[in-house]
Enzyme design. Structure first.
Site, short mmCIF file in Angstrom:
data_model
loop_
_atom_site.label_atom_id
_atom_site.label_comp_id
_atom_site.label_asym_id
_atom_site.label_seq_id
_atom_site.Cartn_x
_atom_site.Cartn_y
_atom_site.Cartn_z
N THR A 20 0.82 -1.21 0.00
CA THR A 20 0.00 0.00 0.00
C THR A 20 0.85 1.26 0.00
O THR A 20 0.48 2.27 -0.60
CB THR A 20 -0.90 0.00 1.27
OG1 THR A 20 -1.81 -1.08 1.15
CG2 THR A 20 -1.65 1.29 1.44
N ASP A 65 1.48 -6.50 -4.36
CA ASP A 65 0.65 -6.51 -3.17
C ASP A 65 1.15 -7.71 -2.38
O ASP A 65 1.31 -8.80 -2.95
CB ASP A 65 -0.82 -6.70 -3.57
CG ASP A 65 -1.76 -6.57 -2.40
OD1 ASP A 65 -1.57 -7.30 -1.41
OD2 ASP A 65 -2.68 -5.74 -2.46
N THR A 97 1.67 -4.75 4.19
CA THR A 97 1.50 -5.16 5.58
C THR A 97 0.85 -6.54 5.72
O THR A 97 1.03 -7.20 6.74
CB THR A 97 0.64 -4.13 6.36
OG1 THR A 97 -0.63 -4.02 5.73
CG2 THR A 97 1.31 -2.79 6.42
N ASP A 98 0.09 -6.98 4.69
CA ASP A 98 -0.69 -8.21 4.85
C ASP A 98 0.18 -9.43 5.20
O ASP A 98 -0.19 -10.22 6.07
CB ASP A 98 -1.49 -8.52 3.57
CG ASP A 98 -2.67 -7.57 3.41
OD1 ASP A 98 -3.00 -6.84 4.36
OD2 ASP A 98 -3.28 -7.57 2.31
N THR A 278 -0.92 -22.34 20.11
CA THR A 278 -2.22 -22.00 20.68
C THR A 278 -3.02 -21.05 19.77
O THR A 278 -2.43 -20.25 19.04
CB THR A 278 -2.08 -21.35 22.08
OG1 THR A 278 -3.37 -20.96 22.54
CG2 THR A 278 -1.17 -20.15 22.06
N GLN A 279 -4.34 -21.16 19.84
CA GLN A 279 -5.21 -20.21 19.14
C GLN A 279 -5.26 -18.88 19.86
O GLN A 279 -5.76 -17.89 19.33
CB GLN A 279 -6.64 -20.76 19.05
CG GLN A 279 -6.78 -21.95 18.15
CD GLN A 279 -8.19 -22.54 18.17
OE1 GLN A 279 -9.16 -21.87 18.50
NE2 GLN A 279 -8.28 -23.81 17.82
N CYS A 280 -4.80 -18.87 21.13
CA CYS A 280 -4.86 -17.62 21.90
C CYS A 280 -3.88 -16.62 21.33
O CYS A 280 -2.80 -16.98 20.85
CB CYS A 280 -4.50 -17.86 23.36
SG CYS A 280 -5.72 -18.85 24.22
#
Ligand code: ASP
Length: 349
Positions: A20, A65, A97-98, A278-280
């Site tokens: 971007t 991109d 940034t993605d 972990t998903q946390c």
């Protein structure tokens, strides 16, 4: 390639890969525009001739991109740094940034024995638009890459410098787009640039070299209520190389789902490296905490400790490319190679 150099000042190589930061509005939304950002950056040296380090901008073609980036693009960046390594004091990578956290994590492993700063940055609003965050991010990155002895791959964004392999993109549109959930910032920038010297990597270094990467077949998958074990069986039949299993809390899985445990155990026996992350957002895996974790350990799953998924994935890519066997990869996944994990794993190493 345009260069701004004078004697006795540090020099920084800027690799402009896309994102971007240098895009312009088009009919279908923002799109990269060759030459546009490079010209803007070059005018910076006229505005701040004394304070900025010398720099040279290398604009990639095509500009990407970062959603379109793949490991071959990481290799291009790594080779570019390698070709200019002795000539420059530091490197700034302008990047979308993605997938910046993936690229920074990958480069942290690929750039072996790194002794110079490699700073990724980008922006949420393009440089040509009102309220853009691009100039601040570029200037901060240039000052850090030129004047600070930080031998790390890092991300500089919105006044924070983070270790690259600790970062995640956490905000799709806010200026404070990155976080380092399990490790403090390497530096905070206000009226002064405050470097957190005690946490900068101090690994001993020999000669710099680049490890190329051909991506193995890895999948990252979240466990969720109702997860069907046949998915793991199907992946095992496809002979994939690794699974990053995103579990609950400190690394827990539904152990009453016997088919799931059997499928994981079988996958491991077939040579698949299975890493528990972990998903946390914050915290680390400790599979000895609950029987829902120890069962995974017994099935051959290894702890990803407090690594981000981006770090775990690129570390797997790296380890599969340096000629290691399954068990050696499992051991190294639990060791700290580039500052990507700090908490000791509880699984046996
Ligand atoms: N899609 C853009 C990219 O990653 C977003 C950005 O740069 O902020 O290239």
């Amino acid at each position: 390639m345009v260069s701004h150099s004078s004697k006795n000042k540090p020099s920084v190589y800027i690799a402009y890969t896309g994102g971007t930061i240098g895009m312009v509005p088009g009919d279908k939304g923002y799109r990269p525009e060759a030459g546009f950002l490079t010209e803007r950056i070059n005018t910076l040296s006229k505005s701040y001739p004394e304070q900025l380090p010398d720099f040279k901008v290398h604009e990639y073609s095509p500009l990407l991109d970062s959603a379109n980036m793949s490991p071959s693009d990481w290799e291009q960046i790594a080779s570019d740094i390698e070709s200019h390594y002795t000539e420059f004091d530091g490197f700034v990578i302008l990047h979308g940034t993605d997938t910046m956290a993936y690229s920074a994590s990958a480069l942290s492993f690929m750039l072996e024995e790194l002794s110079k700063p490699v700073i990724f940055t980008g922006s949420q609003i393009p440089i040509g638009q009102i309220r853009s965050d691009a100039i601040d991010n570029i200037i901060g990155s240039l000052l850090i890459a030129g004047y600070q002895a930080i031998p790390e791959v890092a991300i500089y964004f919105h006044n924070h410098l983070y270790r690259g392999n600790r970062c995640q993109k956490v905000d799709a549109s806010g200026f404070d787009a990155f976080a380092s959930p399990n490790f403090p910032p390497l530096a905070n920038v206000g009226t002064k640039i405050e470097i957190n010297q005690s946490i900068i990597n101090k690994f001993p270094r020999n000669s710099f070299k680049v490890q190329r990467i051909t991506p193995p077949k890895i999948i990252t998958m979240n466990l969720f209520p109702g997860f069907d074990a046949s998915i793991i069986q199907a992946l095992t039949e496809q002979k994939i190389d690794g699974i990053i299993l995103r579990t609950y809390g400190v690394g827990n899985a539904p152990v009453q789902n016997k088919a799931l445990l059997q499928a994981l155990e079988h996958a491991h026996q077939q040579g698949i490296v299975i890493v528990n992350c972990t998903q946390c957002f914050q915290g680390h895996v400790d599979m000895s905490g609950y029987e829902t974790g120890t069962a995974l350990m017994n099935a051959g799953v290894v702890s990803g400790a407090d690594m981000t998924v981006e770090a775990a994935l690129s570390k797997l890519y790296y380890l599969f490319n340096i000629g290691l066997e399954q068990q050696q990869i499992e051991t190294k996944m639990q060791q700290n190679l580039r500052g990507e994990l700090t908490r000791p794993s509880t699984t046996s190493v």
